[in-house]
Each structure stands twice: as structure tokens, then as C-alpha cells.
Design an enzyme around this catalytic site. Structure first.
Site, PDB file in Angstrom:
ATOM      1  N   LYS A 134      -1.645  -0.733  -0.125  1.00 42.44           N
ATOM      2  CA  LYS A 134      -1.399   0.628  -0.802  1.00 42.44           C
ATOM      3  C   LYS A 134       0.088   0.747  -1.169  1.00 42.44           C
ATOM      4  CE  LYS A 134      -5.690   2.907   0.603  1.00 42.44           C
ATOM      5  NZ  LYS A 134      -6.473   3.881   1.016  1.00 42.44           N
ATOM      6  N   TYR A 146     -12.078   4.625  -7.344  1.00 45.47           N
ATOM      7  CA  TYR A 146     -12.558   5.529  -6.462  1.00 45.47           C
ATOM      8  C   TYR A 146     -13.661   6.199  -6.764  1.00 45.47           C
ATOM      9  CZ  TYR A 146      -9.086   4.026  -2.909  1.00 45.47           C
ATOM     10  OH  TYR A 146      -8.159   3.413  -2.010  1.00 45.47           O
ATOM     11  N   PHE A 190     -10.624  15.338  -1.698  1.00 46.49           N
ATOM     12  CA  PHE A 190      -9.348  14.483  -1.633  1.00 46.49           C
ATOM     13  C   PHE A 190      -9.397  13.879  -2.604  1.00 46.49           C
ATOM     14  CE2 PHE A 190     -12.667  12.382   0.904  1.00 46.49           C
ATOM     15  CZ  PHE A 190     -12.553  11.125   0.442  1.00 46.49           C
ATOM     16  N   ARG A 192     -12.214  -4.803   7.967  1.00 43.32           N
ATOM     17  CA  ARG A 192     -12.344  -3.643   8.048  1.00 43.32           C
ATOM     18  C   ARG A 192     -11.808  -3.140   9.813  1.00 43.32           C
ATOM     19  NH1 ARG A 192     -14.182  -0.157   4.812  1.00 43.32           N
ATOM     20  NH2 ARG A 192     -15.045   1.426   6.215  1.00 43.32           N
ATOM     21  N   THR A 236     -10.058   4.872   9.419  1.00 41.50           N
ATOM     22  CA  THR A 236      -9.369   5.401   7.973  1.00 41.50           C
ATOM     23  C   THR A 236      -8.270   6.355   8.528  1.00 41.50           C
ATOM     24  OG1 THR A 236     -11.596   5.190   6.994  1.00 41.50           O
ATOM     25  CG2 THR A 236      -9.884   6.637   6.079  1.00 41.50           C
ATOM     26  N   ARG A 291      -3.489  -0.392  10.414  1.00 45.53           N
ATOM     27  CA  ARG A 291      -3.356   1.423  10.084  1.00 45.53           C
ATOM     28  C   ARG A 291      -2.550   1.978  11.556  1.00 45.53           C
ATOM     29  NH1 ARG A 291      -8.926   2.078   7.214  1.00 45.53           N
ATOM     30  NH2 ARG A 291      -8.180   1.982   4.998  1.00 45.53           N
ATOM     31  N   ASN A 342      -2.619   5.458   3.988  1.00 45.88           N
ATOM     32  CA  ASN A 342      -3.050   4.696   5.305  1.00 45.88           C
ATOM     33  C   ASN A 342      -2.968   3.273   4.988  1.00 45.88           C
ATOM     34  OD1 ASN A 342      -5.281   4.339   3.404  1.00 45.88           O
ATOM     35  ND2 ASN A 342      -6.778   5.109   4.958  1.00 45.88           N
ATOM     36  N   HIS A 377      -6.598  -0.827   2.239  1.00 40.35           N
ATOM     37  CA  HIS A 377      -7.951  -0.590   1.598  1.00 40.35           C
ATOM     38  C   HIS A 377      -8.812  -1.719   1.952  1.00 40.35           C
ATOM     39  CE1 HIS A 377     -11.434   0.747  -0.577  1.00 40.35           C
ATOM     40  NE2 HIS A 377     -11.620  -0.378  -1.184  1.00 40.35           N
ATOM     41  N   GLU A 403     -15.786  -4.028  -6.458  1.00 39.83           N
ATOM     42  CA  GLU A 403     -14.294  -4.149  -6.480  1.00 39.83           C
ATOM     43  C   GLU A 403     -13.306  -5.195  -6.718  1.00 39.83           C
ATOM     44  OE1 GLU A 403     -14.227  -0.459  -2.851  1.00 39.83           O
ATOM     45  OE2 GLU A 403     -13.574  -2.403  -2.389  1.00 39.83           O
TER      46      GLU A 403
HETATM   47  P1  CMP Z   1      -9.748   3.876   1.578  1.00 41.53           P
HETATM   48  O1  CMP Z   1     -10.382   2.880   2.379  1.00 41.53           O
HETATM   49  O2  CMP Z   1      -8.725   3.331   0.409  1.00 41.53           O
HETATM   50  O3  CMP Z   1     -11.038   4.687   0.950  1.00 41.53           O
HETATM   51  C1  CMP Z   1     -10.836   6.103   0.568  1.00 41.53           C
HETATM   52  C2  CMP Z   1      -9.558   6.593   0.601  1.00 41.53           C
HETATM   53  O4  CMP Z   1      -9.664   8.134   0.795  1.00 41.53           O
HETATM   54  C3  CMP Z   1      -9.427   6.365   2.348  1.00 41.53           C
HETATM   55  O5  CMP Z   1      -8.980   5.077   2.423  1.00 41.53           O
HETATM   56  C4  CMP Z   1      -8.243   7.546   2.648  1.00 41.53           C
HETATM   57  O6  CMP Z   1      -6.836   6.980   2.284  1.00 41.53           O
HETATM   58  C5  CMP Z   1      -8.589   8.602   1.482  1.00 41.53           C
HETATM   59  N1  CMP Z   1      -8.832   9.753   2.124  1.00 41.53           N
HETATM   60  C6  CMP Z   1      -8.181  10.869   1.916  1.00 41.53           C
HETATM   61  N2  CMP Z   1      -8.787  11.767   2.895  1.00 41.53           N
HETATM   62  C7  CMP Z   1     -10.050  11.481   3.311  1.00 41.53           C
HETATM   63  C8  CMP Z   1     -11.022  12.043   3.978  1.00 41.53           C
HETATM   64  N3  CMP Z   1     -10.957  13.234   4.521  1.00 41.53           N
HETATM   65  N4  CMP Z   1     -11.901  11.068   4.333  1.00 41.53           N
HETATM   66  C9  CMP Z   1     -12.126   9.844   3.937  1.00 41.53           C
HETATM   67  N5  CMP Z   1     -11.042   9.126   3.198  1.00 41.53           N
HETATM   68  C10 CMP Z   1      -9.905  10.127   3.001  1.00 41.53           C
END
Ligand code: CMP
Length: 140
Positions: A11, A51, A59, A87, A93, A104, A114, A117, A128
Site C-alpha cells: 500500500k 473496494y 471507512f 493472509r 487488519t 502488519r 496497514n 492487502h 482482484e
Molecule cells: P484491506 O485488507 O485492504 O481491506 C479493506 C481495508 O479497509 C482494510 O485493509 C483496512 O486498511 C481498511 N479499514 C479501515 N477501517 C477499517 C475497519 N474499521 N474495518 C476493516 N477495515 C478497515
């Protein structure tokens, strides 16, 4: 166990801090084959499309602003059980909940920034991968 492909993003927070190489090293050290890779900067609309499953969540706007704020690196990774394995290597996350040894835990700054992805299931991996790569780019 059969080989599986998954989709990954390094990211904008990781790219802007110059730690993409360290993330890539962890990917290779953990036995993933990099099938395809490119650096790009998503537009806000492209981030919203990527997304789309999160549209409507609180968010969503902030996430898509962040993901279009600078360059990222998109990858296709291959390994046995690649979706679950990637993962696991990424970690939770929310970096506050990430296990030691995960990407992470080591690099992420916040739930949003974070660092990485990864696809969460075979159907999302297919969507994706196809969002960023043509079939011709997956021929190695
Ligand atoms: P990612 O795996 O890229 O998938 C969705 C992204 O939303 C997640 O990582 C986070 O970086 C972001 N995000 C921000 N806030 C939240 C939340 N409350 N719950 C889940 N994902 C979040």
C-alpha cells in the site's frame, strides 16, 4: 495441495516510506512466487471500484482517499494454499492485533495505513487479479 494464486498490494504507506523492498523480501523468504507485479497510482474512482464491496461502510471514503494518495505495488503471488498463507503472513487488519512476525505487526501504522492487502477468498482473488492484470501478464 494444489498451487493457488492470490492478489496482494503493497500500500501507499509502505511505498512512501521506502519499505516495499523489505515487504517483497518477506514475500520471497516465505516461499511465494511473484507471478506478476507493477507499480501504479490508483485514481479515486479506481480505488472505489477495487473496494466496491466496502461501499457504504464508514471507512470507505477515507480508505479510497488513502489508496489513491500515492503509488502502490500490485502483485499476483503463487504458492500452495496462497490465499490463507498470504493472509497469515500479513497479520490482522488492525496492526494492534497482529501477531509477532507478521508484516502488519512490523510495518503497519494504523488500521488504514496497514501496509499490505490480500484477497480473502478464491472468488475475490479472481476479481482482484483481473482488476489489475490481463491474462497475458500472468503467463510466467
Ligand atoms: P484491506 O485488507 O485492504 O481491506 C479493506 C481495508 O479497509 C482494510 O485493509 C483496512 O486498511 C481498511 N479499514 C479501515 N477501517 C477499517 C475497519 N474499521 N474495518 C476493516 N477495515 C478497515
Amino acid at each position: 495441495m494444489p498451487m493457488e494464486k492470490t492478489f496482494a498490494i503493497i500500500k501507499p504507506d509502505a511505498c512512501s516510506r521506502g519499505i516495499a523492498g523489505q515487504v517483497l523480501a518477506k514475500i520471497e523468504e516465505n516461499g511465494f512466487q511473484v507471478i506478476a507485479m507493477k507499480k501504479l497510482r490508483m485514481t479515486k474512482k479506481q480505488a472505489e471500484g477495487f473496494y466496491a464491496v466496502h461501499r457504504g461502510k464508514p471507512f470507505f471514503s477515507s480508505l479510497t482517499d488513502f489508496m489513491s494518495s500515492g503509488p502502490c505495488i500490485v502483485l499476483v503471488l503463487q504458492k500452495e494454499n496462497a490465499i490463507a498463507a498470504w493472509r497469515k503472513l500479513m497479520g490482522a487488519t488492525n496492526p494492534a492485533n497482529a501477531e509477532p512476525g507478521t508484516i502488519r505487526k512490523e510495518f503497519a501504522q494504523s488500521m488504514e495505513a496497514n501496509s499490505v492487502h490480500g484477497s480473502d477468498a478464491p472468488d475475490t482473488a479472481s476479481y482482484e487479479i483481473a482488476y489489475f492484470f490481463s491474462a497475458l501478464e500472468l503467463c510466467v
